[in-house]
Enzyme design. Structure first.
Site, mmCIF file in Angstrom:
data_model
loop_
_atom_site.group_PDB
_atom_site.id
_atom_site.type_symbol
_atom_site.label_atom_id
_atom_site.label_comp_id
_atom_site.label_asym_id
_atom_site.label_seq_id
_atom_site.Cartn_x
_atom_site.Cartn_y
_atom_site.Cartn_z
ATOM 1 N N ARG A 45 37.900 46.840 40.773
ATOM 2 C CA ARG A 45 38.894 47.871 41.029
ATOM 3 C C ARG A 45 38.337 49.172 41.578
ATOM 4 N NH1 ARG A 45 44.060 47.296 37.197
ATOM 5 N NH2 ARG A 45 44.849 48.364 39.037
ATOM 6 N N ARG A 54 33.897 41.655 47.355
ATOM 7 C CA ARG A 54 35.177 40.958 47.366
ATOM 8 C C ARG A 54 35.845 40.955 48.738
ATOM 9 N NH1 ARG A 54 39.510 40.852 44.133
ATOM 10 N NH2 ARG A 54 40.388 39.891 45.992
ATOM 11 N N ASP A 90 41.100 36.263 35.811
ATOM 12 C CA ASP A 90 42.495 36.690 35.767
ATOM 13 C C ASP A 90 43.223 35.805 34.770
ATOM 14 O OD1 ASP A 90 44.608 38.430 37.506
ATOM 15 O OD2 ASP A 90 45.523 36.556 36.841
ATOM 16 N N TYR A 165 55.404 35.498 33.219
ATOM 17 C CA TYR A 165 55.135 35.248 34.640
ATOM 18 C C TYR A 165 55.738 33.915 35.086
ATOM 19 C CZ TYR A 165 51.850 39.140 35.085
ATOM 20 O OH TYR A 165 51.289 40.397 35.141
#
Length: 358
Positions: A45, A54, A90, A165
């Protein structure tokens, strides 16, 4: 292991080097040389070195490359000198691994092609095997060799958050489809969460057996529920996950956002450490959680955008509220923000270590 037992005993064959680390001592509610620090979402991040490695690689693909996972996980340890690493992954990785058609869309989050809303849909949630996530085992082996005495935290999404989700088809602010299923077909809902608890438990076991020294269960969206709904419709699945990994003796951390009214119940679910967001002071959180638990938290991440003097003053407030706790792991009240200055995080780690040194 009961909910109030310490995660203790002889170091397992997987984590002998990390057993006496400040982080694990705090999780076990033992005396520490300083308050240990790590940050949720520290791996990635805000780090320029993360963005560089990334570049051009989709999120889910990056989670399946052991060498890349190893590098990203190590980056904040090198830069910030945090007391624990958090495995880069994740929460939807185990769902992808069992064949669900989903993706993580930049700026949106996990998106599921075909939401799960009927009993027939449950058949798509098969068991997770270690072979499904062989890259996790490989990456953790590489990481523990590099980390030495620094503990590695494994993690997974809690059944409710994964269900939200899957049922919504993606992120949701109101969780209307999720709550409609929970209220309207409680048996289907219970079966869905039980299935997700099995998958989550298997994913955590893979990480522990590969060498993770602790695990954190993220229930990011569970703050959307009232306590009675949590106890009746969510807590049994979380209990199942924590019970499934209890025999390993590694600390189990439970964290959610906006969960001030649920802190006691989240502790009852079986965590050794209860994560607290910034909305509830740690001394009040300790009252709500009750004895027999360490706490983790809880500086408001937004404070890091203020001046150094403000950051230190607000950090002092957290540390003062933590005095007298049975165990305290310093963390933010939620994850590192993408625009956060990495140097501010490095200074924060140093400040907490210096301020709390025995």
């Amino acid at each position: 292991m009961s909910a109030n037992d310490r995660p203790e005993g002889n170091p397992t064959k997987h984590q002998p080097q990390t057993y006496d680390s400040a982080f694990l001592k705090a999780c076990r509610r033992e005396a520490v040389p300083h308050t240990p620090v790590w940050f949720m979402r520290q791996a990635g991040r805000s780090l320029p070195e993360y963005l560089k490695v990334r570049e051009g690689i989709p999120m889910l693909e990056s989670c399946m490359r052991p060498e890349l996972v190893t590098e990203i996980t190590l980056q904040p340890v090198r830069r910030h000198k945090v007391d624990a690493a958090i495995y880069f992954s994740d929460i939807v990785v185990p769902l992808k691994a069992i064949g669900l058609d989903l993706d993580i869309k930049p700026g949106v989050g996990p998106v599921v092609a075909e939401p799960i809303r009927t009993r027939a849909d449950l058949a798509r949630l098969r068991d997770l095997t270690p072979e499904d996530v062989h890259y996790v085992t490989e990456a953790i082996g590489m990481l523990t060799a590099e980390l030495g005495s620094t503990p590695l935290i494994g993690f997974a999404g809690a059944p409710f958050t994964l269900a939200s989700y899957l049922v919504e088809g993606g992120p949701s602010r109101s969780h209307e489809h999720t709550k409609a299923l929970m209220y309207g077909d409680p048996q289907l809902w219970a079966d869905l969460l039980d299935r997700l608890a099995e998958i989550t438990s298997a994913f955590l076991k893979v990480q522990i057996e590969a060498g993770a020294s602790a695990v954190q269960l993220f229930d990011s969206w569970v703050g959307a529920l009232a306590p009675a709904d949590y106890r009746r419709s969510v807590m049994p699945a979380s209990v199942k996950v924590f019970d499934a990994v209890a025999s390993y003796g590694v600390p189990r951390i439970h964290f959610g956002v906006g969960t001030g009214e649920l802190l006691g119940l989240m502790g009852e679910a079986g965590a050794d450490v209860v994560g607290v967001d910034w909305r509830v002071p740690l001394d009040e959180a300790a009252r709500r959680v009750g004895p027999g638990k360490a706490l983790q938290g809880n500086l408001d991440p937004a404070v890091l955008f203020a001046s150094r003097e403000v950051v230190e003053a607000k950090t002092d407030e957290v540390l003062d509220a933590a005095k007298g706790l049975e165990g305290h792991v310093f963390n933010l009240g939620h994850g590192v923000m993408p625009a956060m200055d990495p140097d501010a995080l490095t200074r924060l780690v140093d400040y907490v270590h210096t301020r709390t040194a025995v």
